[in-house]
Design an enzyme around this catalytic site. Structure first.
Site, PDB file in Angstrom:
ATOM      1  N   CYS A   2      25.740  42.466  50.210  1.00 29.27           N
ATOM      2  CA  CYS A   2      24.568  42.934  50.606  1.00 29.27           C
ATOM      3  C   CYS A   2      23.464  43.352  49.582  1.00 29.27           C
ATOM      4  CB  CYS A   2      24.813  43.805  52.040  1.00 29.27           C
ATOM      5  SG  CYS A   2      25.497  43.116  53.160  1.00 29.27           S
ATOM      6  N   ARG A  27      23.865  38.411  44.044  1.00 24.03           N
ATOM      7  CA  ARG A  27      25.058  39.143  44.819  1.00 24.03           C
ATOM      8  C   ARG A  27      25.942  38.318  45.552  1.00 24.03           C
ATOM      9  NH1 ARG A  27      23.681  45.078  43.991  1.00 24.03           N
ATOM     10  NH2 ARG A  27      24.833  45.502  45.782  1.00 24.03           N
ATOM     11  N   TRP A  75      25.530  39.853  53.546  1.00 23.17           N
ATOM     12  CA  TRP A  75      26.873  39.269  53.261  1.00 23.17           C
ATOM     13  C   TRP A  75      27.646  39.450  54.719  1.00 23.17           C
ATOM     14  CZ3 TRP A  75      31.730  40.343  51.603  1.00 23.17           C
ATOM     15  CH2 TRP A  75      32.706  39.248  51.436  1.00 23.17           C
ATOM     16  N   ASN A 101      23.914  48.529  53.467  1.00 19.43           N
ATOM     17  CA  ASN A 101      25.043  48.085  52.825  1.00 19.43           C
ATOM     18  C   ASN A 101      26.215  48.877  52.910  1.00 19.43           C
ATOM     19  OD1 ASN A 101      23.256  46.287  51.672  1.00 19.43           O
ATOM     20  ND2 ASN A 101      23.551  47.185  49.613  1.00 19.43           N
ATOM     21  N   GLY A 102      27.523  48.068  53.090  1.00 19.72           N
ATOM     22  CA  GLY A 102      28.673  49.021  53.609  1.00 19.72           C
ATOM     23  C   GLY A 102      29.319  48.538  54.699  1.00 19.72           C
ATOM     24  N   GLU A 489      42.998  32.593  34.744  1.00 20.79           N
ATOM     25  CA  GLU A 489      41.267  32.341  34.766  1.00 20.79           C
ATOM     26  C   GLU A 489      40.812  30.882  35.028  1.00 20.79           C
ATOM     27  OE1 GLU A 489      39.303  34.539  35.380  1.00 20.79           O
ATOM     28  OE2 GLU A 489      37.456  33.758  34.473  1.00 20.79           O
ATOM     29  N   LYS A 493      38.399  29.848  37.985  1.00 21.16           N
ATOM     30  CA  LYS A 493      37.074  29.406  37.872  1.00 21.16           C
ATOM     31  C   LYS A 493      36.907  28.077  38.503  1.00 21.16           C
ATOM     32  CE  LYS A 493      35.504  32.217  36.806  1.00 21.16           C
ATOM     33  NZ  LYS A 493      35.966  33.375  36.300  1.00 21.16           N
ATOM     34  N   GLU A 496      36.905  28.633  42.582  1.00 22.81           N
ATOM     35  CA  GLU A 496      35.887  29.388  43.245  1.00 22.81           C
ATOM     36  C   GLU A 496      34.464  28.687  43.492  1.00 22.81           C
ATOM     37  OE1 GLU A 496      34.640  33.377  41.665  1.00 22.81           O
ATOM     38  OE2 GLU A 496      35.481  32.677  39.376  1.00 22.81           O
ATOM     39  N   HIS A 512      60.511  26.049  38.118  1.00 25.71           N
ATOM     40  CA  HIS A 512      61.359  26.809  39.321  1.00 25.71           C
ATOM     41  C   HIS A 512      60.576  26.511  40.638  1.00 25.71           C
ATOM     42  CE1 HIS A 512      63.782  28.756  36.570  1.00 25.71           C
ATOM     43  NE2 HIS A 512      63.076  28.929  35.846  1.00 25.71           N
ATOM     44  N   LYS A 611      28.790  38.482  44.442  1.00 20.42           N
ATOM     45  CA  LYS A 611      29.019  38.870  43.098  1.00 20.42           C
ATOM     46  C   LYS A 611      29.615  40.128  42.897  1.00 20.42           C
ATOM     47  CE  LYS A 611      28.259  38.624  38.518  1.00 20.42           C
ATOM     48  NZ  LYS A 611      29.556  37.698  37.862  1.00 20.42           N
TER      49      LYS A 611
HETATM   50  O1  M6R Z   1      32.904  43.253  39.133  1.00 20.45           O
HETATM   51  P1  M6R Z   1      34.244  43.116  38.836  1.00 20.45           P
HETATM   52  O2  M6R Z   1      34.593  42.663  37.549  1.00 20.45           O
HETATM   53  O3  M6R Z   1      34.946  44.285  39.416  1.00 20.45           O
HETATM   54  O4  M6R Z   1      34.658  41.926  39.986  1.00 20.45           O
HETATM   55  C1  M6R Z   1      35.972  41.621  40.172  1.00 20.45           C
HETATM   56  C2  M6R Z   1      36.042  40.397  40.952  1.00 20.45           C
HETATM   57  O5  M6R Z   1      35.401  40.403  42.184  1.00 20.45           O
HETATM   58  C3  M6R Z   1      35.307  39.336  40.016  1.00 20.45           C
HETATM   59  O6  M6R Z   1      35.865  39.247  38.889  1.00 20.45           O
HETATM   60  C4  M6R Z   1      35.721  37.872  40.874  1.00 20.45           C
HETATM   61  O7  M6R Z   1      37.028  37.486  40.750  1.00 20.45           O
HETATM   62  C5  M6R Z   1      34.707  36.766  40.213  1.00 20.45           C
HETATM   63  N1  M6R Z   1      34.181  36.064  41.245  1.00 20.45           N
HETATM   64  C6  M6R Z   1      35.593  35.803  39.361  1.00 20.45           C
HETATM   65  O8  M6R Z   1      34.550  34.763  38.802  1.00 20.45           O
END
Ligand code: M6R
Length: 616
Positions: A2, A27, A75, A101-102, A489, A493, A496, A512, A611
């Site tokens: 949010c 966000r 959100w 927010n929250g 990583e 990527k 997501e 394994h 985000k």
């Molecule tokens: O803002 P942060 O680095 O604490 O966020 C952590 C994760 O939410 C963030 O890295 C998330 O996994 C990304 N979408 C990855 O691309």
């Protein structure tokens, strides 16, 4: 996650609020809304499911006048994405409206109590409970808006950043926060105010910012000084900070998506990250956090890295760097697990929080736990002035500029760059690093930006390559040693932004279990730069090849052995093993990006993702 924007002053509020919501789009959100107190003191509330542009379409034919208003991107947490659940929420009488927010944890109990007192609810949200509660307290005790907010929040359990508007007091906005960020911008004449969940939506109007602390309430009154109180009513001195945000950094700069721009930003932002720290004239890396807290850091019994997602992957590389150069044991924890596990934390531990946004709720909670145990807390953060940056004992900003694309790219390489500089500095201070190795890493680190440029030149080739693989429903990413976190990583990527299931594994673990998945349908990405265990990775490739798996290999330039073996490969320049992740991750970012683009997906704001994950 949010986002909030509020305005009170002499300008028309609507353009400020809508512009601010656009700035907060990064966000991630599923609905948006705005409430305006019109020039005729009418409270107008407009909402829409979907994008801010849809809200603009709804509002286009309506009265959007007024010099005071609040707005929100939602959100969903309690109740699905819908117009009814979108904020602002309005109280029973129609006098109060609120954005939040929250999460209000005791909302169900409060809602039941309010229903018994005859109040009705229009939405499924926890937020509506807040606005009704404030109204109930205000009416039954005859309180001012700020006193009612203060009294109501004392009954609330959970996290909140709220802004409330009362149509009977068109001269003031009241905002409050607990465990959710909130910033107030003081405009030109000191008599107009902007309220927001971070500085980005208001930075074009003012640099004078007041970051609210937990359990503080702020009263923004037209033509008056800002007033800040604690939840228990004590006055708090207003602490104004000057925040400089480069607004051009918030634009796409000619790229079709923020994500691609941010991938291409990496050579220059890594230079920014090293500027003033990697000092060729002195032949040394100097980090002020290490200079200032030298003794505490070199005497650390252990480092515990807490983080989430991509930042956790950077943490895995940080572990290898710190163990190798500083000979300090390092544990890497998912913040979300650590916070609830009853972990053993010693006062001479250093807990390192890594976070791009600096607002991740789980990482903040892990810091809290570490603080209670008396550990020293070190932050590796991007967002300047964020909650994590403010809740650590010291730290190093990664300085890669605002990251807007939900998929983290430049923050990852920035984090790895900072962790490398930290390991060098600390290793030197401890005397655990070999002088020749220090020099070699020091020299090579400065060449990384130009080596990334060379990889970026292959963007068009990688775009073509990606077309071959859009059919896939699964991907496997394999790497070893320094490149194992890169495999994780790369998989994150891809999944997501392209919604293709992808798993990262240490290459040797393949036999394994995951090897059972290999067939002609299965793309397997090997991160196979010519460092440690290269021969063994080649054997793993043979195993995949003989089961008809489709290999994409990330290799060191000129690796003829692998080139002969596989049809698809991407070359990266040679570098030291410990710096390999800074290069090998780049083609994986581009591959994920192009696969998602080929599939016609929303690369910058993938479904269900935010985000800044400010709820647990
Ligand atoms: O803002 P942060 O680095 O604490 O966020 C952590 C994760 O939410 C963030 O890295 C998330 O996994 C990304 N979408 C990855 O691309």
């Amino acid at each position: 996650m949010c986002g909030i924007v509020g305005y009170i002053g002499k300008r028309q509020a609507y353009p400020v609020l809508i512009g601010g919501l656009h700035r907060l789009e990064y966000r991630g959100y599923d609905s948006a809304g705005v409430a305006l107190l019109s020039d005729t003191d009418q409270l107008n509330v407009y909402k829409a499911k979907g994008k801010v542009s849809e809200l603009e379409a709804v509002a286009s034919e309506k009265d959007c006048s007024g010099t005071m208003g609040i707005a929100h991107t939602r959100w969903a947490t309690h109740g699905g994405p819908s117009t009814k659940n979108a904020h602002p929420h309005v109280s029973e009488s129609g006098n109060l409206t609120l954005v939040h927010n929250g999460i209000i944890e005791n909302y169900a109990v409060l809602r039941e109590q309010l229903q018994k007192r005859g109040m009705h609810f229009q939405s499924e949200t926890d937020t509506e409970v807040l606005v009704q509660l404030i109204e109930y307290v205000q009416t039954s005790l005859g309180l001012s808006l700020e006193a009612a907010v203060q009294a109501a929040l004392q009954r609330v359990i959970g996290a909140y950043a709220i802004v409330v508007l009362d149509r009977r007091t068109p001269n003031r906005l009241v905002a409050a926060r607990k465990s959710s960020p909130m910033v107030v911008g003081i405009g030109e004449d000191g008599k107009e105010f902007f309220v927001a969940s971070d500085a980005s939506p208001i930075a074009e109007y003012t640099k004078q910012m007041v970051y609210l602390k937990d359990e503080e309430i702020v009263v923004c009154e037209r033509d008056k000084e800002l007033r800040v109180y604690t939840l228990t009513g004590e006055n708090v001195p207003v602490e104004v900070k000057k925040v400089e945000l480069d607004l051009t950094m918030l634009d796409k700069g000619g790229f079709p998506h923020f994500m691609l721009k941010e991938i291409f930003d990496q050579p220059s932002v890594l230079q920014d990250c090293m500027r003033g720290r990697v000092l060729p004239e002195h032949g040394r890396v100097i980090l002020s956090a290490v200079t200032d807290h030298r003794e505490r850091l070199i005497k650390a019994r252990r480092f515990i890295i807490v983080s989430c997602g991509t930042s956790w992957h950077a943490g895995l590389i940080g572990k290898q760097l710190i163990e190798h150069f500083c000979k300090i044991p390092v544990e890497v924890e998912y913040a979300s697990e650590f916070r609830y596990r009853d972990p053993v934390i010693y006062p001479d531990d250093v807990v390192m929080a890594i976070s791009q946004s600096g607002e991740t709720a789980d990482t903040l909670a892990a810091i809290e736990l570490a603080r209670k145990a008396g550990a020293f807390v070190f932050g590796v953060v991007n967002a300047v002035g964020s909650s994590i940056a403010r809740n650590t004992d010291t730290g190093t900003y990664i300085h890669v500029g605002p990251e807007i694309g939900v998929a983290s790219t430049k923050a990852f390489t920035g984090q790895v760059c900072v962790l490398t500089m930290l390991a060098l500095t600390l290793g030197e201070a401890k005397g655990t690093i070999d002088k020749k190795e220090y020099q070699a890493v020091f020299d090579e680190l400065q060449l990384i930006p130009q080596k990334i440029e060379r990889i970026l030149e292959q963007n068009d080739r990688i775009a073509v390559l990606s077309k071959i693989f859009t059919y896939a429903h699964n991907f496997l990413y394999l790497g070893r040693g320094w490149n194992y976190p890169v495999a994780l990583e790369g998989a994150l990527k891809l999944k997501e932004i392209s919604y293709i299931h992808a798993e990262g594994y240490p290459a040797a673990e393949m036999k394994h279990g995951p090897i059972a998945l290999i067939d002609q349908e299965m793309p397997v990405v090997f991160i196979a730069t010519h460092h440690q265990l290269h021969e063994k990775i080649i054997s793993n490739m043979q195993e995949v090849k003989s089961r008809n798996g489709r290999i994409i290999a990330i290799i060191t330039e000129g690796d003829e052995v692998v080139k002969q073996m596989v049809s698809e490969y991407i070359e990266v320049p040679d570098t030291l093993a410990c710096l390999a992740p800074l290069l090998s991750v780049i083609p994986l970012q581009l591959l994920a990006y192009h696969v998602a683009v080929q599939k016609g997906l929303n690369v910058d704001q993938p479904r269900n993702l935010a985000k800044s994950v400010t709820v647990e």
